[in-house]
Write an enzyme that holds these catalytic residues in place. Structure first.
Site, short mmCIF file in Angstrom:
data_model
loop_
_atom_site.label_atom_id
_atom_site.label_comp_id
_atom_site.label_asym_id
_atom_site.label_seq_id
_atom_site.Cartn_x
_atom_site.Cartn_y
_atom_site.Cartn_z
N GLY A 14 0.78 -1.24 0.00
CA GLY A 14 0.00 0.00 0.00
C GLY A 14 0.80 1.29 0.00
N SER A 15 1.97 1.29 -0.64
CA SER A 15 2.72 2.55 -0.65
C SER A 15 2.07 3.59 -1.57
CB SER A 15 4.19 2.33 -1.03
OG SER A 15 4.33 2.03 -2.40
N MET A 93 -4.22 -6.93 -7.11
CA MET A 93 -3.76 -7.98 -8.03
C MET A 93 -4.89 -8.94 -8.43
SD MET A 93 -0.94 -6.71 -8.40
CE MET A 93 0.66 -7.33 -8.81
N ARG A 94 -6.06 -8.39 -8.72
CA ARG A 94 -7.16 -9.20 -9.25
C ARG A 94 -7.66 -8.54 -10.52
NH1 ARG A 94 -7.77 -13.95 -7.14
NH2 ARG A 94 -9.94 -14.00 -7.76
N ASN A 110 -5.87 2.83 -12.59
CA ASN A 110 -4.88 1.84 -12.16
C ASN A 110 -3.50 2.43 -12.33
OD1 ASN A 110 -3.81 -0.73 -11.39
ND2 ASN A 110 -3.36 -1.16 -13.54
N HIS A 112 0.45 1.18 -13.07
CA HIS A 112 1.23 0.03 -13.53
C HIS A 112 2.70 0.47 -13.62
CE1 HIS A 112 2.00 -3.79 -15.47
NE2 HIS A 112 2.77 -3.14 -16.32
N GLU A 177 5.99 6.33 -9.48
CA GLU A 177 4.58 6.03 -9.22
C GLU A 177 4.03 7.01 -8.18
OE1 GLU A 177 3.49 1.87 -8.65
OE2 GLU A 177 5.47 1.28 -9.32
C1 GAR Z 1 3.22 -1.05 -7.51
O1 GAR Z 1 4.49 -1.07 -8.10
C2 GAR Z 1 2.14 -1.08 -8.56
O2 GAR Z 1 2.45 -0.33 -9.70
C3 GAR Z 1 2.10 -2.54 -8.89
O3 GAR Z 1 2.19 -3.18 -7.65
C4 GAR Z 1 2.96 -2.36 -6.76
C5 GAR Z 1 2.17 -2.14 -5.51
O4 GAR Z 1 2.93 -1.46 -4.56
N1 GAR Z 1 0.89 -2.87 -9.57
C6 GAR Z 1 0.83 -3.79 -10.53
O5 GAR Z 1 1.78 -4.43 -10.90
C7 GAR Z 1 -0.55 -3.97 -11.10
N2 GAR Z 1 -0.50 -4.82 -12.23
P1 GAR Z 1 2.23 -0.69 -3.37
O6 GAR Z 1 1.30 -1.71 -2.71
O7 GAR Z 1 3.35 -0.32 -2.46
O8 GAR Z 1 1.50 0.49 -3.92
#
Ligand code: GAR
Length: 193
Positions: A14-15, A93-94, A110, A112, A177
């Site tokens: 959840g960052s 991730m769903r 979203n 990515h 991000e």
């Molecule tokens: C992030 O890098 C996000 O872009 C990626 O998961 C990570 C979650 O980090 N998302 C995907 O790959 C979606 N297909 P976080 O929980 O620290 O935000």
């Protein structure tokens, strides 16, 4: 200003969620992070959200098995109950059914960790390294039924450095991000996207 009620959906640490919550503390930010929903009961992001004073709900996907429609019906009920106007996926991730995505058309964002349309799907950093990319980055986009393919709202790039591993590249991309997600959400609400 009436703030838009936003739900953030997470599956992990959840960052990105935390940067959105932080941005939304500003009085002039147009979103109110009304709710964090996790499909993973022990996701670290849940504790982070609670510590920031944001309401959390766990909707474990496991009891639904392969029944995505039933999972989404339960999700929809939670979103309705909290009068949610916009959904931000943040490491959720769903995959959704086309029907759910169409119901929320233009209202699900979203993030990515690649410069889409490059390196969609799983292991984007490994994909970038294997392709010999000199640059990677992050993309915020609207969700459409095709995975990681919706209209792009914001992107920011970072260099791929010699000796990078998927983890070192992921850490650099994650900073990008965190820069773009709050900006992209604001743009969408203010109608600039
Ligand atoms: C992030 O890098 C996000 O872009 C990626 O998961 C990570 C979650 O980090 N998302 C995907 O790959 C979606 N297909 P976080 O929980 O620290 O935000």
């Amino acid at each position: 200003m009436t703030k838009k009620r936003v739900a953030i959906l997470i599956s992990g640490r959840g960052s990105n969620m935390a940067t959105l919550i932080e941005a939304a503390r500003a009085p002039d930010y147009p979103a109110d992070i009304a709710l964090v929903i996790s499909n993973v009961p022990n996701a670290a992001g849940l504790e982070r959200a609670r510590a920031a004073g944001v309401k959390t709900v766990v909707l474990d996907h496991k009891p639904f098995g392969k029944d995505r429609v039933a999972f989404e019906a339960a999700l929809q009920a939670i979103l309705d109950e909290h009068c949610i106007a916009l959904i931000c996926l943040a490491g959720f991730m769903r995959l959704f059914t086309a029907a759910f995505v169409q119901r929320w058309s233009q209202r699900i964002l979203n993030i990515h960790p690649s410069l889409l349309p490059l390196f969609p799907g799983l292991d984007p950093h490994g994909q970038a390294l294997r392709a010999g990319a000199k640059t990677s980055g992050a993309t915020v986009h609207f969700v459409i039924p095709e995975t990681d393919a919706g209209p792009i709202i914001a992107q920011d790039s970072v260099p791929v450095l010699p000796g990078d591993t998927p983890d070192s590249l992921a850490a650099r991309v994650l900073e990008a991000e965190h820069r773009i997600y709050p900006i992209a959400l604001k743009q969408v609400i203010e109608g600039k996207s």
